[in-house]
Design a protein around this motif. Structure first.
Motif, mmCIF file in Angstrom:
data_model
loop_
_atom_site.group_PDB
_atom_site.id
_atom_site.type_symbol
_atom_site.label_atom_id
_atom_site.label_comp_id
_atom_site.label_asym_id
_atom_site.label_seq_id
_atom_site.Cartn_x
_atom_site.Cartn_y
_atom_site.Cartn_z
ATOM 1 N N VAL A 108 0.781 -0.714 -0.018
ATOM 2 C CA VAL A 108 0.064 -0.117 0.076
ATOM 3 C C VAL A 108 0.627 1.263 -0.280
ATOM 4 O O VAL A 108 2.033 1.301 0.942
ATOM 5 N N PHE A 109 0.528 2.434 -0.717
ATOM 6 C CA PHE A 109 1.294 3.785 -1.206
ATOM 7 C C PHE A 109 0.349 4.527 -0.186
ATOM 8 O O PHE A 109 -1.272 4.701 0.115
ATOM 9 N N THR A 110 0.956 6.367 -0.172
ATOM 10 C CA THR A 110 0.062 6.988 0.332
ATOM 11 C C THR A 110 -0.684 7.447 -0.749
ATOM 12 O O THR A 110 -1.707 8.326 -0.243
ATOM 13 N N THR A 111 -0.110 7.560 -1.938
ATOM 14 C CA THR A 111 -0.990 7.658 -3.353
ATOM 15 C C THR A 111 -0.954 6.793 -4.277
ATOM 16 O O THR A 111 -0.115 6.235 -4.505
ATOM 17 N N GLY A 112 -2.119 7.074 -5.621
ATOM 18 C CA GLY A 112 -1.872 6.064 -6.828
ATOM 19 C C GLY A 112 -0.574 6.807 -7.357
ATOM 20 O O GLY A 112 -0.273 5.867 -8.135
ATOM 21 N N TYR A 113 -0.596 8.250 -7.487
ATOM 22 C CA TYR A 113 0.528 8.531 -8.416
ATOM 23 C C TYR A 113 2.022 7.807 -7.795
ATOM 24 O O TYR A 113 3.171 7.430 -8.393
ATOM 25 N N GLN A 114 1.833 7.917 -6.437
ATOM 26 C CA GLN A 114 3.369 7.037 -5.496
ATOM 27 C C GLN A 114 2.937 5.808 -5.940
ATOM 28 O O GLN A 114 4.238 5.067 -5.969
ATOM 29 N N ALA A 115 2.468 5.018 -6.314
ATOM 30 C CA ALA A 115 2.354 3.708 -6.329
ATOM 31 C C ALA A 115 3.110 3.602 -7.730
ATOM 32 O O ALA A 115 3.933 2.325 -7.497
ATOM 33 N N PHE A 241 -6.527 4.256 -5.004
ATOM 34 C CA PHE A 241 -8.023 3.814 -3.849
ATOM 35 C C PHE A 241 -8.922 5.850 -4.282
ATOM 36 O O PHE A 241 -10.201 5.226 -3.300
ATOM 37 N N SER A 242 -8.419 6.078 -5.278
ATOM 38 C CA SER A 242 -9.040 7.738 -5.510
ATOM 39 C C SER A 242 -10.073 7.723 -6.290
ATOM 40 O O SER A 242 -10.502 8.581 -6.829
ATOM 41 N N LYS A 243 -10.624 6.031 -7.362
ATOM 42 C CA LYS A 243 -11.198 6.548 -8.181
ATOM 43 C C LYS A 243 -12.593 5.318 -7.479
ATOM 44 O O LYS A 243 -12.938 5.954 -7.174
ATOM 45 N N ILE A 248 -8.131 7.779 -0.737
ATOM 46 C CA ILE A 248 -6.507 8.400 -1.556
ATOM 47 C C ILE A 248 -5.660 7.276 -0.535
ATOM 48 O O ILE A 248 -5.403 7.241 0.403
ATOM 49 N N GLY A 249 -4.633 7.660 -1.738
ATOM 50 C CA GLY A 249 -4.064 6.332 -1.509
ATOM 51 C C GLY A 249 -3.390 5.174 -2.971
ATOM 52 O O GLY A 249 -4.320 5.780 -3.757
ATOM 53 N N GLY A 250 -2.709 4.714 -2.852
ATOM 54 C CA GLY A 250 -2.588 2.963 -3.431
ATOM 55 C C GLY A 250 -2.138 1.684 -3.670
ATOM 56 O O GLY A 250 -1.682 1.531 -2.029
ATOM 57 N N PHE A 251 -1.380 1.446 -4.395
ATOM 58 C CA PHE A 251 -1.349 -0.741 -3.808
ATOM 59 C C PHE A 251 -0.359 -0.538 -5.819
ATOM 60 O O PHE A 251 -0.618 -0.324 -6.889
ATOM 61 N N GLY A 252 0.078 -1.652 -4.905
ATOM 62 C CA GLY A 252 0.871 -2.816 -5.925
ATOM 63 C C GLY A 252 0.895 -4.417 -6.065
ATOM 64 O O GLY A 252 0.956 -4.737 -4.476
#
Length: 398
Positions: A108-115, A241-243, A248-252
């Motif tokens: 898990v990451f802090t933003t989708g961009y960062q992911a 996570f933002s859609k 807000i966040g992201g993942f791989g």
């Protein structure tokens, strides 16, 4: 010489946009009324450009989970995952996401961009070669740059062009193919099954960004790879996570047994403060809702079919087949800006998409559907697009 002189052309274009009315890149939402309506400029406005695909931004369970997490764990972690910011909820969400995605591991990451930055720059390095779809999101371009890998672009959604370029690549190099499931500007989907065949032919690796397709495509909402029955051929999945998850966040995620080494090898993961407890809690609640409520997907697809059919009946050119994004092509930037302003005056908010942020210099009004849109709202939107048609005809003859 001014340090901002390099932006003179862009600033000049922005000034011309401002002459036409409201700044489309700085719209102020004065009050959110629901997942699909807001007060903008003193006017009740239907939101048709928020990427709130499943309409979960006001889901009561997600809101309650977010508030409870903030009260229990505080407003922020104040540290990265490898320092003091690795909370139990981060790991629990990773386990839940891995189970949902049917993957061995998830980060898990802090933003989708960062992911995308973390996944691409972590998986690929200076000795590797990245083959990237030319229409990829800015975060993919930046992740490729950060990786230091050699980057080769191939024509958008063209497996044959990818095949030719891979055939010219020297033996012994690690080759990473990067595509998106759903391309967010035009709303078209990738032929992932065909890309997977090319990948296997050349012994490459395949990374798919499902940011805009998660929750919408596939029988269980895992994205375009699930819908095209080729998940087993996708080595790395990236998402946000933002859609659909309305946070807000992201993942791989991946099945590779050494995937978790990215926790101490990927700099964007290592040196960014971890997601806030509130964001993680709401994402977990939305994930459960998404996984267990197929009616959400049915609703957004019904709305997509209704909007796409209505726009085409009105004579608009929609860039792709029905889906959660409806991008309307307009002849030039001035027309697109005028149309965007007129729609806002009519109480409909969409996204203005113009070069250089669009493929092949396209000028677009980008609409995104939500499961929360009522059929009556879609009909109201279509009525306002009909009024826009008249305005555009008057503009053309002026």
């Amino acid at each position: 010489m001014d340090i901002f002189d390099k932006y003179a052309t862009i600033i000049g274009r922005h000034d011309k946009v401002l002459e036409a009315g409201t700044d489309p890149f700085a719209v102020r939402v004065d009050e959110m009324l629901s997942a699909t309506e807001a007060m903008i400029g003193g006017r009740r406005t239907i939101l048709l450009g928020t990427n709130n695909y499943l309409g979960l931004t006001f889901d009561p369970t997600a809101i309650d989970a977010s508030v409870e997490a903030a009260r229990r764990d505080g407003t922020g972690t104040t540290g990265s995952r490898i320092a003091n910011g690795n909370y139990a909820q981060h790991q629990e969400l990773e386990l839940e996401l891995a189970a949902f995605l049917k993957r061995r591991s998830c980060m898990v990451f802090t933003t989708g961009y960062q992911a995308n930055l973390a996944m691409i720059a972590g998986v690929a390095g200076p000795r590797d070669v990245i083959f990237m779809d030319s229409d990829s999101h800015a975060s993919i371009y930046d992740g490729c740059t950060l990786s230091g890998a050699k980057v080769i672009r191939f024509r958008h959604n063209d497996p044959d062009d990818l095949d030719r370029r891979l055939a010219r690549s020297p033996e012994g190099e690690c080759k990473l193919i990067i595509v998106e499931g759903l391309y967010s500007i035009l709303g078209d989907t990738a032929p992932l099954k065909a890309f997977a065949e090319v990948k296997k032919k050349h012994g490459a690796w395949l990374m798919v960004d499902e940011a805009h397709s998660l929750g919408v495509y596939g029988g269980e909402g895992r994205g375009v790879a699930e819908a095209q029955d080729c998940e087993a051929d996708v080595d790395f999945v990236v998402g946000t996570f933002s859609k659909s998850l309305a946070a807000i966040g992201g993942f791989g995620a991946a099945n590779h047994p050494r995937f978790d080494c990215l926790r101490f090898c990927s700099r964007p993961y290592m040196f960014t403060a971890s997601p806030s407890p509130a964001s993680i809690a709401s994402a977990r609640a939305s994930l459960r809702r998404m996984a267990n409520d197929p009616n959400l997907r049915a609703a957004i697809w019904n709305n997509a079919e209704r909007l796409h059919a209505g726009l085409r009946q009105l004579g608009y050119t929609v860039a792709a087949a029905p889906g959660p994004v409806a991008a309307i092509r307009l002849p030039d930037e001035a027309t697109a800006v005028a149309a965007w302003n007129r729609l806002l005056q009519l109480g409909v908010y969409v996204n203005l998409a113009v070069p250089p942020g669009t493929p092949n210099g396209a000028c677009l009004l980008r609409c995104s559907l939500s499961a929360a849109h009522a059929p009556a709202q879609i009909d109201e939107v279509l009525g306002r697009f009909e009024r826009l048609s008249q305005s555009l005809r008057e503009l053309a003859t002026a």
